[in-house]
Design a protein around this motif. Sequence first.
Motif, PDB file in Angstrom:
ATOM      1  N   SER A  11       0.938  -1.144   0.102  1.00 21.95           N
ATOM      2  CA  SER A  11      -0.115   0.015   0.085  1.00 21.95           C
ATOM      3  C   SER A  11       0.769   1.420   0.117  1.00 21.95           C
ATOM      4  N   GLY A  12       0.276   2.292  -0.376  1.00 18.05           N
ATOM      5  CA  GLY A  12       0.960   3.625  -0.307  1.00 18.05           C
ATOM      6  C   GLY A  12      -0.206   4.876  -0.346  1.00 18.05           C
ATOM      7  N   ILE A  13       0.370   5.946  -0.158  1.00 16.31           N
ATOM      8  CA  ILE A  13      -0.781   7.149  -0.288  1.00 16.31           C
ATOM      9  C   ILE A  13      -0.908   7.492  -1.669  1.00 16.31           C
ATOM     10  N   ALA A  14      -2.260   7.440  -2.354  1.00 16.99           N
ATOM     11  CA  ALA A  14      -2.498   7.580  -3.729  1.00 16.99           C
ATOM     12  C   ALA A  14      -2.132   9.225  -3.995  1.00 16.99           C
ATOM     13  N   GLU A  15      -1.598   9.372  -5.118  1.00 15.40           N
ATOM     14  CA  GLU A  15      -1.583  10.579  -5.946  1.00 15.40           C
ATOM     15  C   GLU A  15      -2.838  10.569  -6.907  1.00 15.40           C
ATOM     16  N   GLN A  16      -3.831  10.636  -6.480  1.00 23.98           N
ATOM     17  CA  GLN A  16      -5.050  10.197  -7.289  1.00 23.98           C
ATOM     18  C   GLN A  16      -5.022  10.921  -8.480  1.00 23.98           C
ATOM     19  N   THR A  36       6.491   5.301  -1.226  1.00 23.67           N
ATOM     20  CA  THR A  36       6.756   4.801  -0.056  1.00 23.67           C
ATOM     21  C   THR A  36       5.362   4.190   0.434  1.00 23.67           C
ATOM     22  N   THR A  37       5.593   3.324   1.508  1.00 23.03           N
ATOM     23  CA  THR A  37       4.360   2.611   1.922  1.00 23.03           C
ATOM     24  C   THR A  37       3.457   3.435   2.813  1.00 23.03           C
ATOM     25  N   LEU A  38       2.447   3.126   3.063  1.00 22.25           N
ATOM     26  CA  LEU A  38       1.315   3.575   4.107  1.00 22.25           C
ATOM     27  C   LEU A  38       1.944   3.503   5.435  1.00 22.25           C
ATOM     28  N   GLY A  39       2.656   2.347   5.599  1.00 21.58           N
ATOM     29  CA  GLY A  39       3.111   2.349   7.043  1.00 21.58           C
ATOM     30  C   GLY A  39       2.355   2.152   8.395  1.00 21.58           C
TER      31      GLY A  39
END
Length: 368
Positions: free
Chosen positions: A42-47, A55-58
């Motif tokens: 997973s990661g934070i999307a740049e929609q 980078t992962t969501l963590g």
Amino acid sequence: MATKFYNIFWAMMLLFLTNACSNDTDAVVEEVVSGKAISFSSGIAEQGQGTTRGTTLGKDFIVYGYKYTGASEAEIFPGCTVEYQDNAYNYIGVNGQTVRYWDVKATEYRFWATTGNGWTRTGKTFTVNDHPLLIGKTGIVATDLSNDANLYASVVQRESPIDTKTVSLEFNHAYSQVSVYFYYEAMQPGVAKLRINNVKFTPVATPGKADKIYNKGKIQVQYPAAAGQEVISVVGDNTDTRPCLEFADVTLTGEDGHGVSHAVQAEIPDQVTGDDSQHNKFYYPLPMSDQNPDFVLSMSLSVLDADGTELLTEVRTATIPASYMHWNPNYAYRYFFKISGPSLMLQYDVKIAPWTYGGSQNEEWENW
């Protein structure tokens, strides 16, 4: 005769058991040997870009997954906890959860997920109540929204032939990011400085549209019953609103504010946030989409000479069409206002883009 019947009975039972074991064995071979375990990243999307920041969501999340075989739907991840451990994501053994394998006979899979404890679930619809408007200083999502625990992941679809690679979930904030910038084209003779104050960004009263800014509201994420992406909706809290977005005074002089590459960002007044030590720069409002109407940017514009003497003060406005005011989730909206000519004409342009660290304003617009 009895012996013959006995032998026939056991022959039939042996055939049944052999076939049953064969079926079980085939199923195990199909899932374990020829298939692979379902795994996640997973990661934070740049929609809108279809990429993550690398980078992962963590953080842990709750995953939902559905398998389709023709018209048949099976929920294979009914809200399973995926833990972030040692730079990897794992659900196997967490809360007694067992491994799920890709089914090569499936025609489609769909996955999504949420983080935080604020979501309530009804079928494929997820709701978080009292979602607030936020204010940030840096424009860096990880810093400004560090306390935003309630994220949602966009739908990931896998269609036949099923791709068995790791399912990469991209998580979204339900906020959008709004900022305002000013710059001038050229100073007129005898003018050394432009001072901008009383800056307000106000929705235009329009039937069927929001006529206020909601300080909080209910966010719903509805995932599709059929193919497609999630749909985000907002119900604003009418008991907690503000009439407009306010911004602090801005001064344009010399290089500061000369051309779009040196545009000066308008900050948010202390009295709005209660922060006595530092102005803030970004509003993070609810994702209003087409509920938002046109907005008017209004301001007082003062012209000063080199001694600081006020030569002229005018009120200036610019109307931004509703199509630039949707404030979709995980998008940054940067509104640029240019002051030009002897008449101090006010023109606008808008940069709408997925969030990036710090953004970009190093470009000239072509549609003045």
